[in-house]
Design an enzyme around this catalytic site. Structure first.
Site, PDB file in Angstrom:
ATOM      1  N   ASP A 150      -0.221  -3.625   6.108  1.00 39.07           N
ATOM      2  CA  ASP A 150      -0.795  -3.765   6.847  1.00 39.07           C
ATOM      3  C   ASP A 150      -2.202  -4.690   7.641  1.00 39.07           C
ATOM      4  O   ASP A 150      -3.016  -4.225   6.578  1.00 39.07           O
ATOM      5  CB  ASP A 150      -0.885  -2.733   7.552  1.00 39.07           C
ATOM      6  CG  ASP A 150       1.035  -1.913   7.413  1.00 39.07           C
ATOM      7  OD1 ASP A 150       1.733  -2.146   7.472  1.00 39.07           O
ATOM      8  OD2 ASP A 150       1.248  -0.191   7.101  1.00 39.07           O
TER       9      ASP A 150
ATOM     10  N   ASP B   7       6.410   4.545   4.664  1.00 42.24           N
ATOM     11  CA  ASP B   7       6.934   3.421   5.591  1.00 42.24           C
ATOM     12  C   ASP B   7       6.837   2.165   4.978  1.00 42.24           C
ATOM     13  O   ASP B   7       7.629   1.779   4.778  1.00 42.24           O
ATOM     14  CB  ASP B   7       6.157   3.065   6.604  1.00 42.24           C
ATOM     15  CG  ASP B   7       4.798   2.536   7.203  1.00 42.24           C
ATOM     16  OD1 ASP B   7       4.062   3.163   6.202  1.00 42.24           O
ATOM     17  OD2 ASP B   7       4.314   1.658   8.327  1.00 42.24           O
TER      18      ASP B   7
ATOM     19  N   HIS C 106       1.367   3.666   1.736  1.00 43.32           N
ATOM     20  CA  HIS C 106       1.779   5.012   2.896  1.00 43.32           C
ATOM     21  C   HIS C 106       3.533   4.905   3.250  1.00 43.32           C
ATOM     22  O   HIS C 106       3.899   3.638   2.947  1.00 43.32           O
ATOM     23  CB  HIS C 106       1.281   3.978   5.223  1.00 43.32           C
ATOM     24  CG  HIS C 106      -0.246   4.065   4.690  1.00 43.32           C
ATOM     25  ND1 HIS C 106      -0.701   3.289   5.512  1.00 43.32           N
ATOM     26  CD2 HIS C 106      -0.926   5.108   4.174  1.00 43.32           C
ATOM     27  CE1 HIS C 106      -2.153   3.924   5.468  1.00 43.32           C
ATOM     28  NE2 HIS C 106      -2.017   5.366   4.639  1.00 43.32           N
TER      29      HIS C 106
ATOM     30  N   HIS D 238       0.684  -1.326  -0.023  1.00 41.84           N
ATOM     31  CA  HIS D 238       0.030   0.166  -0.086  1.00 41.84           C
ATOM     32  C   HIS D 238       0.693   1.128  -0.029  1.00 41.84           C
ATOM     33  O   HIS D 238       1.816   0.820  -0.186  1.00 41.84           O
ATOM     34  CB  HIS D 238      -0.966   0.051   1.265  1.00 41.84           C
ATOM     35  CG  HIS D 238      -0.324   0.438   2.442  1.00 41.84           C
ATOM     36  ND1 HIS D 238       0.573  -0.772   2.853  1.00 41.84           N
ATOM     37  CD2 HIS D 238      -0.259   0.948   3.989  1.00 41.84           C
ATOM     38  CE1 HIS D 238       1.289  -0.620   4.067  1.00 41.84           C
ATOM     39  NE2 HIS D 238       0.296   0.426   5.024  1.00 41.84           N
TER      40      HIS D 238
END
Lengths: 309, 309
Positions: free
Chosen positions: A208, A64, A62, A60
């Site tokens: 996640d 990080d 994000h 995804h």
């Protein structure tokens, strides 16, 4: 097949853990899953050959999980790559890559073949394995990836073939390839001299994500499940709110999916020691380990013994 | 004033060196120069306080100097920053930051005050110091930054004042502040009781750059010059072509500029040992050191003694 954990932290790096990234190595070829900041440095530390990277899979968008991608792509240029690199990720990944390429004007000799994934599907299908996606349960569109080997042909027993009067040579090969043959007027089927197909290996990477039925089904009977295990049971509220799993939640998924081994990753920077996370998970699913940076795990075939770390 | 070298490699990180980044700490405040990948990790390792960062200065938009910026900005969000962060860099830096902010949708509670620099000028002017830019000689628009303290008032000698019949109190303060006073009908000038102004400190950061007359002038009499020293003399052709300096070239700049100390940085990944670079530079300019990751250097006032590392 080996797994190299390059970064096992979640959101914030720590003195011991870099941001998310791992490599699956199979028959010498390398497949990169997520590319958090400093992935290129972890690759250098791991000694993995830059020339062997085939594809990148981003869960995804994000930061990080993706801010190491520009550096990784530039490192491949420095290593004189010319063959294409395949990059998979949710919609927006092409915009991210092209925006950086444009704004810092990085030069790329090789072709980047970028595919934006919107659905659960097989995204790569090779002769001996395929890679499939499933939806995670996170706060933005996030994909889990399964690396699944096709079954290998069963074991060939030459003694049995000889007993049936077959001479070594082309007929051996035909039987091994699953063909029925006729020898001295006798029909010989492959099943008479070849054992049952041997199952391939299956590794699932799911982070996640909150624990989810979808990931349970997707991970069914996997040899290895690498799952979000960001928090301890005390932080369940945080985990739910932020779209993550507790160690226990990950273990419940592993148990329900009947996987062989569970590795927790995306560990919150708040845990200096992961003893608690390990204990909480092992109560539910004993074959749990907490991944650490530069940990290497061999995934054996189910008809072979042992593994090594 | 202290300098923290966070990353001292050039272009490609190594097992020992991260990508370019350094911090100048003055009176507790932190100023970040360049932000190569993994800068946030190096900041965590250095133990510097995230709350103390005031501004970021990017030399140029090559990936190795800037790909750590998104992670650094996100780390400040995680640290609950609310005060503005000032960011300076060549034109394009705003597009870079905004593109990443848009494509990975990162949330930023604090204000980023981004200023694109096109000319040599004072970009930040505070009460006690200023930061100025000069053109480097690289293959793209690149700025050198000078961190320059204003002179401090001279030392006040209370004994001399007392001898002149001045009592401790408001008159002392006036003289210290440079005011002329009248006591018992006598005119007393500050020069009678205050020593000459004491010079502030000057640190210049110049990478990526070929050795240049412009940087010599810009670095004049600096306490510390941190200069591109990417290559050994053998690689002079490479250095010229790629817009970098040899260790010797950097030393020539340091010598011509009459700086006190030279630190070589942006060291090529090809050098496992930097002994040769150090030797080549020290032949020309003995007060040379090769910077290394997490090296900390104190910059003393010229009227004080010693330094520490």
């Amino acid at each position: 097949m080996d797994i190299f954990f390059l970064g096992t932290s979640g959101s914030i790096p720590t003195l011991k853990r870099n941001l998310p990234s791992l490599v699956i190595r199979r028959e010498g070829e390398l497949y990169l899953f997520d590319c958090g900041e400093a992935t290129q440095i972890q690759i250098i530390k791991s000694g993995l050959s830059l020339a062997k990277f085939e594809a990148v899979f981003i869960t995804h968008l994000h930061g990080d999980h993706i801010t190491g991608l520009p550096g990784f792509l530039m490192l491949l240029t420095q290593a004189n790559r010319t063959k294409p690199l395949y990059i998979f990720g949710p919609p927006g990944i092409e915009d991210f890559i092209q925006s950086i390429k444009r704004t810092i004007n990085f030069y790329c000799e090789y072709e980047m073949v970028i595919e934006e994934i919107e659905q659960e599907k097989v995204i790569l299908d090779k002769k001996e394995f395929y890679i499939e996606t499933a939806f995670c349960d996170h706060n933005v569109l996030t994909f889990s990836y399964a690396f699944v080997e096709y079954d290998r042909p069963g074991k060939f027993y030459p003694e049995k073939a000889k007993e049936l009067g077959i001479c070594p040579g082309p007929n051996f090969k035909k039987l091994q390839n699953g063909e029925t043959i006729t020898v001295n007027g006798k029909i010989i089927t492959p099943e008479q001299v070849v054992g049952p197909p041997r199952p391939g290996r299956k590794v699932v990477y799911a982070t996640d994500t909150r624990p989810s039925e979808n990931i349970v089904n997707f991970s069914k009977d996997a040899d290895v499940l690498i799952h979000d295990g960001m928090f301890s049971a005390e932080e369940l509220k945080d985990a739910i709110e932020k779209g993550h799993s507790t160690a226990e939640g990950a273990a419940e998924v592993a148990k329900a999916a009947n996987v062989k081994k569970l590795f927790l990753t995306h560990i919150s920077s708040r845990y200096f020691s992961t003893k608690l996370l390990k204990q909480e998970a092992q109560k539910v699913f004993p074959a749990t380990k907490v991944a650490y940076d530069l940990m290497q795990v061999s995934v054996p075939f189910s008809d072979q013994e042992g593994d090594s770390e």
